[in-house]
Design a protein around this motif. Structure first.
Motif, PDB file in Angstrom:
ATOM      1  N   LEU A 109      40.714  41.563  61.833  1.00 31.97           N
ATOM      2  CA  LEU A 109      40.741  40.224  61.228  1.00 31.97           C
ATOM      3  C   LEU A 109      40.725  40.314  59.711  1.00 31.97           C
ATOM      4  CD1 LEU A 109      38.334  38.107  63.488  1.00 31.97           C
ATOM      5  CD2 LEU A 109      40.830  38.313  63.618  1.00 31.97           C
ATOM      6  N   ASP A 110      39.905  41.206  59.177  1.00 30.36           N
ATOM      7  CA  ASP A 110      39.832  41.349  57.728  1.00 30.36           C
ATOM      8  C   ASP A 110      41.177  41.820  57.164  1.00 30.36           C
ATOM      9  OD1 ASP A 110      37.609  41.407  55.474  1.00 30.36           O
ATOM     10  OD2 ASP A 110      38.933  43.109  55.112  1.00 30.36           O
ATOM     11  N   ASP A 111      41.811  42.766  57.836  1.00 31.09           N
ATOM     12  CA  ASP A 111      43.127  43.241  57.394  1.00 31.09           C
ATOM     13  C   ASP A 111      44.150  42.105  57.431  1.00 31.09           C
ATOM     14  OD1 ASP A 111      42.052  45.777  57.088  1.00 31.09           O
ATOM     15  OD2 ASP A 111      42.863  46.555  58.973  1.00 31.09           O
ATOM     16  N   GLY A 112      44.104  41.309  58.502  1.00 30.45           N
ATOM     17  CA  GLY A 112      45.030  40.183  58.598  1.00 30.45           C
ATOM     18  C   GLY A 112      44.789  39.149  57.523  1.00 30.45           C
ATOM     19  N   LEU A 113      43.530  38.881  57.214  1.00 30.88           N
ATOM     20  CA  LEU A 113      43.210  37.941  56.144  1.00 30.88           C
ATOM     21  C   LEU A 113      43.606  38.496  54.785  1.00 30.88           C
ATOM     22  CD1 LEU A 113      39.783  36.619  57.426  1.00 30.88           C
ATOM     23  CD2 LEU A 113      41.819  35.231  56.964  1.00 30.88           C
ATOM     24  N   HIS A 114      43.470  39.781  54.596  1.00 28.71           N
ATOM     25  CA  HIS A 114      43.937  40.411  53.351  1.00 28.71           C
ATOM     26  C   HIS A 114      45.406  40.087  53.134  1.00 28.71           C
ATOM     27  CE1 HIS A 114      46.073  43.718  51.329  1.00 28.71           C
ATOM     28  NE2 HIS A 114      44.999  43.844  50.583  1.00 28.71           N
ATOM     29  N   ALA A 153      48.736  25.834  60.318  1.00 23.90           N
ATOM     30  CA  ALA A 153      49.883  25.796  61.236  1.00 23.90           C
ATOM     31  C   ALA A 153      50.363  24.369  61.475  1.00 23.90           C
ATOM     32  CB  ALA A 153      49.501  26.454  62.559  1.00 23.90           C
ATOM     33  N   THR A 154      49.427  23.424  61.510  1.00 23.92           N
ATOM     34  CA  THR A 154      49.804  22.017  61.682  1.00 23.92           C
ATOM     35  C   THR A 154      50.690  21.559  60.527  1.00 23.92           C
ATOM     36  OG1 THR A 154      47.778  21.512  62.902  1.00 23.92           O
ATOM     37  CG2 THR A 154      48.921  19.666  61.860  1.00 23.92           C
ATOM     38  N   ASP A 155      50.251  21.821  59.303  1.00 24.33           N
ATOM     39  CA  ASP A 155      51.046  21.410  58.137  1.00 24.33           C
ATOM     40  C   ASP A 155      52.400  22.113  58.111  1.00 24.33           C
ATOM     41  OD1 ASP A 155      48.965  19.814  57.401  1.00 24.33           O
ATOM     42  OD2 ASP A 155      48.312  21.030  55.701  1.00 24.33           O
ATOM     43  N   LEU A 156      52.382  23.409  58.418  1.00 32.07           N
ATOM     44  CA  LEU A 156      53.641  24.162  58.430  1.00 32.07           C
ATOM     45  C   LEU A 156      54.613  23.573  59.438  1.00 32.07           C
ATOM     46  CD1 LEU A 156      55.490  26.557  57.801  1.00 32.07           C
ATOM     47  CD2 LEU A 156      54.087  27.949  59.340  1.00 32.07           C
ATOM     48  N   SER A 157      54.120  23.271  60.635  1.00 33.15           N
ATOM     49  CA  SER A 157      55.012  22.738  61.669  1.00 33.15           C
ATOM     50  C   SER A 157      55.566  21.375  61.281  1.00 33.15           C
ATOM     51  CB  SER A 157      54.274  22.654  63.006  1.00 33.15           C
ATOM     52  OG  SER A 157      53.202  21.734  62.940  1.00 33.15           O
ATOM     53  N   LEU A 158      54.741  20.544  60.633  1.00 32.08           N
ATOM     54  CA  LEU A 158      55.214  19.219  60.218  1.00 32.08           C
ATOM     55  C   LEU A 158      56.245  19.320  59.097  1.00 32.08           C
ATOM     56  CD1 LEU A 158      51.820  17.285  60.300  1.00 32.08           C
ATOM     57  CD2 LEU A 158      53.748  17.032  61.898  1.00 32.08           C
ATOM     58  N   ARG A 160      65.672  25.786  65.877  1.00 32.61           N
ATOM     59  CA  ARG A 160      64.952  26.772  65.068  1.00 32.61           C
ATOM     60  C   ARG A 160      63.465  26.428  65.157  1.00 32.61           C
ATOM     61  NH1 ARG A 160      66.469  28.304  58.810  1.00 32.61           N
ATOM     62  NH2 ARG A 160      64.930  29.957  58.511  1.00 32.61           N
ATOM     63  N   ASN A 161      62.864  26.845  66.236  1.00 36.97           N
ATOM     64  CA  ASN A 161      61.494  26.448  66.535  1.00 36.97           C
ATOM     65  C   ASN A 161      60.487  27.236  65.689  1.00 36.97           C
ATOM     66  OD1 ASN A 161      62.249  24.627  68.643  1.00 36.97           O
ATOM     67  ND2 ASN A 161      62.612  26.387  69.966  1.00 36.97           N
ATOM     68  N   PRO A 162      59.443  26.576  65.203  1.00 33.66           N
ATOM     69  CA  PRO A 162      58.412  27.252  64.392  1.00 33.66           C
ATOM     70  C   PRO A 162      57.435  27.999  65.298  1.00 33.66           C
ATOM     71  CG  PRO A 162      57.891  24.928  64.573  1.00 33.66           C
ATOM     72  CD  PRO A 162      59.204  25.126  65.298  1.00 33.66           C
ATOM     73  N   VAL A 163      57.833  29.176  65.760  1.00 28.45           N
ATOM     74  CA  VAL A 163      57.050  29.873  66.778  1.00 28.45           C
ATOM     75  C   VAL A 163      55.731  30.410  66.236  1.00 28.45           C
ATOM     76  CG1 VAL A 163      59.032  30.441  68.223  1.00 28.45           C
ATOM     77  CG2 VAL A 163      58.386  31.985  66.383  1.00 28.45           C
ATOM     78  N   SER A 164      55.685  30.758  64.954  1.00 23.54           N
ATOM     79  CA  SER A 164      54.411  31.219  64.385  1.00 23.54           C
ATOM     80  C   SER A 164      53.394  30.093  64.374  1.00 23.54           C
ATOM     81  CB  SER A 164      54.625  31.751  62.972  1.00 23.54           C
ATOM     82  OG  SER A 164      55.339  32.971  62.987  1.00 23.54           O
ATOM     83  N   GLN A 168      48.229  37.014  62.886  1.00 24.43           N
ATOM     84  CA  GLN A 168      49.455  37.818  62.859  1.00 24.43           C
ATOM     85  C   GLN A 168      50.689  36.920  62.842  1.00 24.43           C
ATOM     86  OE1 GLN A 168      49.716  41.255  62.496  1.00 24.43           O
ATOM     87  NE2 GLN A 168      51.781  40.541  62.019  1.00 24.43           N
ATOM     88  N   ALA A 169      50.651  35.847  63.630  1.00 28.65           N
ATOM     89  CA  ALA A 169      51.788  34.926  63.672  1.00 28.65           C
ATOM     90  C   ALA A 169      52.043  34.311  62.304  1.00 28.65           C
ATOM     91  CB  ALA A 169      51.539  33.836  64.714  1.00 28.65           C
ATOM     92  N   LEU A 170      50.980  33.871  61.627  1.00 29.66           N
ATOM     93  CA  LEU A 170      51.159  33.241  60.317  1.00 29.66           C
ATOM     94  C   LEU A 170      51.531  34.266  59.250  1.00 29.66           C
ATOM     95  CD1 LEU A 170      48.324  30.575  60.465  1.00 29.66           C
ATOM     96  CD2 LEU A 170      50.793  30.199  60.620  1.00 29.66           C
TER      97      LEU A 170
END
Length: 461
Positions: A125-130, A250-255, A282-286, A338-340
């Motif tokens: 998690l820390d690596d992903g947040l980095h 993710a909510t804001d990104l999808s909107l 072109r679906n926002p899968v992340s 990871q998705a984001l």
């Protein structure tokens, strides 16, 4: 652990591997090896016995599916594991077999194993947040002056800076990275208390043995916490909060990626975000994966809280439920992270579309700024009433508010004499309208940059 095909879809192979059955059993065996070695160092058993026990502490030597099946009737995975470990040691040294698991209890083994695998999961998690905070910081610095619509109650509100929006996504993630480390410092501790937490079998040497075991495993030593789950649950809830923050992003990104808005787009190509029926999709899968994680997480967090009322010195049912819920938090969080990271590593930002979306609103999003400027001349109430009337005329006529307002100013002798028409028009400049957000974001990013640098520095030590 075994995860369903749909769980696998929403997480990562790396996090699955952390909580995989063999990894958990190996963590349990690490505890057993460290315990026997510590007891040997304290003179409670021969060093030769500790060496034999350590040799048998290899998960590859055991039939793990059979252990799991036996655990169902035994009531704990530790019971069949210790039984098989004792058999393996007895095959080498019958004397050493009598010292396997000596002075410990099933919960000591399992809780400590959970701590060990959780430490690995927290590093992921820390690596992903980095990575994600790095992406967001870089984009925020690039887009401090990029105008974008701010939306409240799902409706256009005013013009803000895209850099400001990015800073608002970034700040909670930096805080989560900090809070996770703080919670881990308190929660990642050895569990060793024996049958009822008193270390009675090892008598006066028990605390020294516990300290040696903690040192060997790189864990904090503390009194047993068999039914004191507060620090442990706080750590799990910090993971839940992180996942909630990822869900907001993710909510804001999808909107913003909706076709009608089109301000952002996730990376495409190689079948990413495609449709089985519609070639244009072109679906926002992340965003989808992060949203799915955020929607599942509250129930897991609530389950941890529900499990805290553990009876007396060993929980019946609630501790076991906690064990099952725990990995789900980390699987979801890492899947979302990871998705984001995948999305923001190649995020496409359409500045021109952001401006077109602003322009399409006929200047209405600048009404508050114009009203505030006119209030100095005609008062707040009159200015508000005038702008309400002018916005109605702009909408009914299909004209830009700046044009309608300029005509109203010219038609009113008092306004014509007092209002700087040129300045009034600058209030409808989208780039200039970002100035307040730009200033605030720049100040916030300076602080966040320092926080991120400190976290990254500590990560290398």
């Amino acid at each position: 652990m075994s995860v369903s095909i749909f769980d696998s879809f929403l997480t990562t192979p790396d996090m699955i591997a952390v909580f995989e059955d063999t990894a958990v059993v190996q963590a349990m065996l690490r505890f057993e090896a460290a315990l026997s070695q510590a007891q040997a160092e304290e003179g409670l058993l021969p060093s030769e016995s500790a060496a034999v026990i350590a040799t048998a502490c290899d998960a590859r030597q055991y039939d793990i599916p059979a252990l799991i099946a036996a655990a169902r009737s035994a009531g704990s995975l530790a019971i069949p594991l210790v039984k098989e470990l004792t058999k393996a040691v007895a095959a080498r040294d019958k004397g050493a077999a009598s010292k396997v698991h000596w002075g410990s209890t099933s919960q000591d083994v399992i809780d400590t194993a959970q701590v060990l695998v959780t430490r690995d999961s927290l590093q992921l998690l820390d690596d992903g947040l980095h990575d994600l905070t790095g992406h967001l910081l870089h984009l925020a610095e690039q887009h401090l002056a990029t105008p974008v619509l701010a939306r409240t109650m799902m409706q256009p509100a005013q013009v803000t800076s895209f850099g400001f929006k990015l800073a608002n996504w970034l700040a909670p993630l930096v805080r989560s990275r900090q809070r996770l480390r703080e919670a881990a410092e308190r929660a990642l501790q050895l569990q060793l208390g024996g049958a009822v937490g008193t270390l009675s079998v090892m008598d006066e040497q028990g605390p020294a043995v516990a300290q040696r075991v903690a040192n060997a495993l790189g864990l904090k030593n503390a009194p047993q916490w068999h039914t004191q789950r507060d620090e442990w649950v706080r750590l799990g809830l910090e993971v839940a909060v992180l996942t909630g923050s990822l869900g907001k992003l993710a909510t804001d990104l999808s909107l913003m990626a909706q076709g009608e808005i089109g301000e952002l787009a996730e990376p495409s190509g190689n079948g990413r975000g495609g449709s089985s029926a519609m070639p244009h999709k072109r679906n926002p899968v992340s965003a989808m994966i992060a949203l799915a994680a955020a929607q599942r997480t509250p129930q897991h967090g609530a389950a941890l809280l529900a499990c805290m009322g553990q009876q007396h010195e060993r929980g019946l049912g609630n501790w076991q439920a906690e064990l099952a819920e725990w990995p789900q938090l980390f699987l979801s969080a890492h899947g979302a992270l990871q998705a984001l990271n995948d999305a923001f590593a190649g995020l496409q930002i359409d500045r021109a579309r952001m401006l077109r979306n602003i322009d399409a609103l006929q200047g209405l999003v600048f009404a508050e700024a114009a009203s505030a400027y006119l209030a100095a001349t005609i008062g707040k109430a009159a200015a508000h009433a005038l702008l309400e009337k002018m916005t109605g005329e702009a909408l009914s006529s299909g004209r830009h508010l700046s044009e309608v307002l300029a005509e109203a100013v010219q038609a009113d002798e008092q306004l014509r004499a007092a209002v700087d028409t040129a300045h009034l028009q600058t209030l409808f400049d989208a780039v200039k309208a970002t100035a307040p957000a730009h200033r605030l974001a720049a100040r916030q990013l300076q602080s966040l940059r320092g926080d991120i640098a400190a976290l990254n520095l500590r990560n290398t030590k």
